[in-house]
Write a protein that holds these residues in place. Sequence first.
Motif, PDB file in Angstrom:
ATOM      1  N   ALA A   1       0.829  -1.206   0.000  1.00  0.00           N
ATOM      2  CA  ALA A   1       0.000   0.000   0.000  1.00  0.00           C
ATOM      3  C   ALA A   1       0.864   1.257   0.000  1.00  0.00           C
ATOM      4  CB  ALA A   1      -0.939  -0.004   1.197  1.00  0.00           C
ATOM      5  N   GLN A   2       1.910   1.261   0.799  1.00  0.00           N
ATOM      6  CA  GLN A   2       2.784   2.429   0.863  1.00  0.00           C
ATOM      7  C   GLN A   2       3.539   2.636  -0.455  1.00  0.00           C
ATOM      8  OE1 GLN A   2       5.033   1.429   4.394  1.00  0.00           O
ATOM      9  NE2 GLN A   2       3.680   2.630   5.718  1.00  0.00           N
ATOM     10  N   ASP A   3       4.012   1.549  -1.058  1.00  0.00           N
ATOM     11  CA  ASP A   3       4.719   1.658  -2.337  1.00  0.00           C
ATOM     12  C   ASP A   3       3.810   2.226  -3.428  1.00  0.00           C
ATOM     13  OD1 ASP A   3       7.011   0.646  -1.176  1.00  0.00           O
ATOM     14  OD2 ASP A   3       6.726  -1.394  -1.968  1.00  0.00           O
ATOM     15  N   LYS A   4       2.601   1.721  -3.495  1.00  0.00           N
ATOM     16  CA  LYS A   4       1.669   2.211  -4.517  1.00  0.00           C
ATOM     17  C   LYS A   4       1.285   3.662  -4.265  1.00  0.00           C
ATOM     18  CE  LYS A   4      -0.014  -2.291  -5.819  1.00  0.00           C
ATOM     19  NZ  LYS A   4      -1.094  -3.257  -5.733  1.00  0.00           N
ATOM     20  N   PHE A   5       1.196   4.050  -2.999  1.00  0.00           N
ATOM     21  CA  PHE A   5       0.884   5.448  -2.710  1.00  0.00           C
ATOM     22  C   PHE A   5       2.035   6.355  -3.145  1.00  0.00           C
ATOM     23  CE2 PHE A   5       0.518   9.195   0.056  1.00  0.00           C
ATOM     24  CZ  PHE A   5      -0.768   9.601  -0.311  1.00  0.00           C
ATOM     25  N   GLN A   6       3.265   5.919  -2.926  1.00  0.00           N
ATOM     26  CA  GLN A   6       4.417   6.701  -3.375  1.00  0.00           C
ATOM     27  C   GLN A   6       4.450   6.800  -4.899  1.00  0.00           C
ATOM     28  OE1 GLN A   6       7.708   4.728  -1.473  1.00  0.00           O
ATOM     29  NE2 GLN A   6       7.416   5.815   0.462  1.00  0.00           N
ATOM     30  N   GLN A   7       4.092   5.709  -5.578  1.00  0.00           N
ATOM     31  CA  GLN A   7       4.024   5.743  -7.038  1.00  0.00           C
ATOM     32  C   GLN A   7       2.919   6.698  -7.503  1.00  0.00           C
ATOM     33  OE1 GLN A   7       3.499   1.686  -8.315  1.00  0.00           O
ATOM     34  NE2 GLN A   7       5.521   1.043  -7.589  1.00  0.00           N
ATOM     35  N   ALA A   8       1.809   6.711  -6.793  1.00  0.00           N
ATOM     36  CA  ALA A   8       0.719   7.632  -7.132  1.00  0.00           C
ATOM     37  C   ALA A   8       1.156   9.078  -6.943  1.00  0.00           C
ATOM     38  CB  ALA A   8      -0.509   7.325  -6.274  1.00  0.00           C
ATOM     39  N   GLN A   9       1.929   9.335  -5.888  1.00  0.00           N
ATOM     40  CA  GLN A   9       2.429  10.690  -5.680  1.00  0.00           C
ATOM     41  C   GLN A   9       3.388  11.095  -6.803  1.00  0.00           C
ATOM     42  OE1 GLN A   9       3.995  10.228  -1.663  1.00  0.00           O
ATOM     43  NE2 GLN A   9       2.344  11.523  -0.852  1.00  0.00           N
ATOM     44  N   ALA A  10       4.213  10.173  -7.257  1.00  0.00           N
ATOM     45  CA  ALA A  10       5.125  10.460  -8.361  1.00  0.00           C
ATOM     46  C   ALA A  10       4.343  10.724  -9.647  1.00  0.00           C
ATOM     47  CB  ALA A  10       6.104   9.298  -8.557  1.00  0.00           C
ATOM     48  N   ALA A  11       3.299   9.956  -9.891  1.00  0.00           N
ATOM     49  CA  ALA A  11       2.469  10.175 -11.076  1.00  0.00           C
ATOM     50  C   ALA A  11       1.761  11.531 -11.001  1.00  0.00           C
ATOM     51  CB  ALA A  11       1.450   9.048 -11.213  1.00  0.00           C
ATOM     52  N   MET A  12       1.348  11.927  -9.810  1.00  0.00           N
ATOM     53  CA  MET A  12       0.724  13.249  -9.648  1.00  0.00           C
ATOM     54  C   MET A  12       1.738  14.338  -9.978  1.00  0.00           C
ATOM     55  SD  MET A  12      -2.493  13.556  -8.515  1.00  0.00           S
ATOM     56  CE  MET A  12      -2.594  14.968  -7.429  1.00  0.00           C
ATOM     57  N   ALA A  13       2.974  14.180  -9.540  1.00  0.00           N
ATOM     58  CA  ALA A  13       3.996  15.186  -9.806  1.00  0.00           C
ATOM     59  C   ALA A  13       4.278  15.300 -11.300  1.00  0.00           C
ATOM     60  CB  ALA A  13       5.276  14.837  -9.048  1.00  0.00           C
ATOM     61  N   GLU A  14       4.150  14.195 -12.020  1.00  0.00           N
ATOM     62  CA  GLU A  14       4.371  14.195 -13.471  1.00  0.00           C
ATOM     63  C   GLU A  14       3.092  14.533 -14.239  1.00  0.00           C
ATOM     64  OE1 GLU A  14       5.936  10.342 -14.377  1.00  0.00           O
ATOM     65  OE2 GLU A  14       7.719  10.638 -13.142  1.00  0.00           O
ATOM     66  N   ARG A  15       2.025  14.846 -13.520  1.00  0.00           N
ATOM     67  CA  ARG A  15       0.719  15.192 -14.097  1.00  0.00           C
ATOM     68  C   ARG A  15       0.114  14.038 -14.905  1.00  0.00           C
ATOM     69  NH1 ARG A  15      -0.290  20.521 -13.173  1.00  0.00           N
ATOM     70  NH2 ARG A  15       1.506  21.877 -12.902  1.00  0.00           N
ATOM     71  N   LYS A  16       0.415  12.828 -14.490  1.00  0.00           N
ATOM     72  CA  LYS A  16      -0.216  11.641 -15.083  1.00  0.00           C
ATOM     73  C   LYS A  16      -1.372  11.256 -14.171  1.00  0.00           C
ATOM     74  CE  LYS A  16       4.020   9.938 -17.177  1.00  0.00           C
ATOM     75  NZ  LYS A  16       4.993   8.823 -17.228  1.00  0.00           N
ATOM     76  N   TYR A  17      -2.445  12.007 -14.299  1.00  0.00           N
ATOM     77  CA  TYR A  17      -3.543  11.902 -13.353  1.00  0.00           C
ATOM     78  C   TYR A  17      -4.297  10.576 -13.440  1.00  0.00           C
ATOM     79  CZ  TYR A  17      -2.683  16.875 -12.775  1.00  0.00           C
ATOM     80  OH  TYR A  17      -2.090  18.079 -12.527  1.00  0.00           O
ATOM     81  N   ALA A  18      -4.421  10.002 -14.620  1.00  0.00           N
ATOM     82  CA  ALA A  18      -5.106   8.705 -14.740  1.00  0.00           C
ATOM     83  C   ALA A  18      -4.313   7.621 -14.015  1.00  0.00           C
ATOM     84  CB  ALA A  18      -5.293   8.345 -16.212  1.00  0.00           C
ATOM     85  N   ASP A  19      -2.998   7.628 -14.197  1.00  0.00           N
ATOM     86  CA  ASP A  19      -2.145   6.657 -13.495  1.00  0.00           C
ATOM     87  C   ASP A  19      -2.187   6.891 -11.990  1.00  0.00           C
ATOM     88  OD1 ASP A  19      -1.439   5.603 -15.943  1.00  0.00           O
ATOM     89  OD2 ASP A  19       0.496   6.663 -16.056  1.00  0.00           O
ATOM     90  N   ALA A  20      -2.149   8.161 -11.606  1.00  0.00           N
ATOM     91  CA  ALA A  20      -2.182   8.488 -10.179  1.00  0.00           C
ATOM     92  C   ALA A  20      -3.489   8.019  -9.545  1.00  0.00           C
ATOM     93  CB  ALA A  20      -2.006   9.991  -9.980  1.00  0.00           C
ATOM     94  N   ALA A  21      -4.602   8.197 -10.225  1.00  0.00           N
ATOM     95  CA  ALA A  21      -5.906   7.767  -9.691  1.00  0.00           C
ATOM     96  C   ALA A  21      -5.944   6.247  -9.536  1.00  0.00           C
ATOM     97  CB  ALA A  21      -7.035   8.238 -10.601  1.00  0.00           C
ATOM     98  N   SER A  22      -5.436   5.548 -10.532  1.00  0.00           N
ATOM     99  CA  SER A  22      -5.422   4.080 -10.472  1.00  0.00           C
ATOM    100  C   SER A  22      -4.526   3.581  -9.334  1.00  0.00           C
ATOM    101  CB  SER A  22      -4.934   3.531 -11.806  1.00  0.00           C
ATOM    102  OG  SER A  22      -4.817   2.134 -11.756  1.00  0.00           O
ATOM    103  N   LEU A  23      -3.345   4.159  -9.223  1.00  0.00           N
ATOM    104  CA  LEU A  23      -2.425   3.749  -8.155  1.00  0.00           C
ATOM    105  C   LEU A  23      -2.958   4.116  -6.776  1.00  0.00           C
ATOM    106  CD1 LEU A  23       0.921   4.676  -9.907  1.00  0.00           C
ATOM    107  CD2 LEU A  23       0.217   2.375  -9.193  1.00  0.00           C
ATOM    108  N   ALA A  24      -3.612   5.254  -6.656  1.00  0.00           N
ATOM    109  CA  ALA A  24      -4.193   5.649  -5.368  1.00  0.00           C
ATOM    110  C   ALA A  24      -5.297   4.674  -4.960  1.00  0.00           C
ATOM    111  CB  ALA A  24      -4.741   7.067  -5.450  1.00  0.00           C
TER     112      ALA A  24
END
Length: 186
Positions: free
Chosen positions: A66-89
């Motif tokens: 869960a923590q790893d996927k949340f960190q990946q979601a935060q990285a996707a948010m920083a890169e403005r990959k919102y669809a990926d960030a939503a899925s990872l979150a």
Amino acid sequence: MYIFSPPAGSPRRIRTVIAVLVLALALTGCASVPPPNDSMNQAQNQLQMARDAGAADYAPVDLGFAQDKFQQAQAAMAERKYADAASLAEESRADAELAQAKARLGAARAQIQRKVQENTRLRQQGEQAAAAGQTQDAAPAPASAPPTEDMPAPSSSILSAPPADGFQTVPDAVQQPATNSQGGQP
């Protein structure tokens, strides 16, 4: 003559229309996914609830996922990959929820184990006290113990009081005790 013959000067017109369509699709594709702030907040809250439930002790693998996927979601948010960030979150939230459930189960099992151990200890103490009591029964009672008295019988008015609601009265006829097959009383 062709039925669908292109008019004169149409290649330039077609190129212009195609360029406008490609540009419109590119612009709508970039702006169609908003930032998944709610999903990120839910995932973060679920992670905290899992930690509070003791997931670090009882479900460390699931909490780590869960923590790893949340960190990946935060990285996707920083890169403005919102669809990926939503899925990872969403995956992070689900993993954190699983970790929380496993933590609650582990804590309940640990509590049951403690209760079983406490019951075993108390049972052993009771058996030891019973064994010690049997050896004391064989010894004479100490002289300092007060004599035991019989308890007085209740007054006849209590015995003849009308029954309370919910109780049945015993019939007046006295029943004879049953005898067993060997001719004696039970």
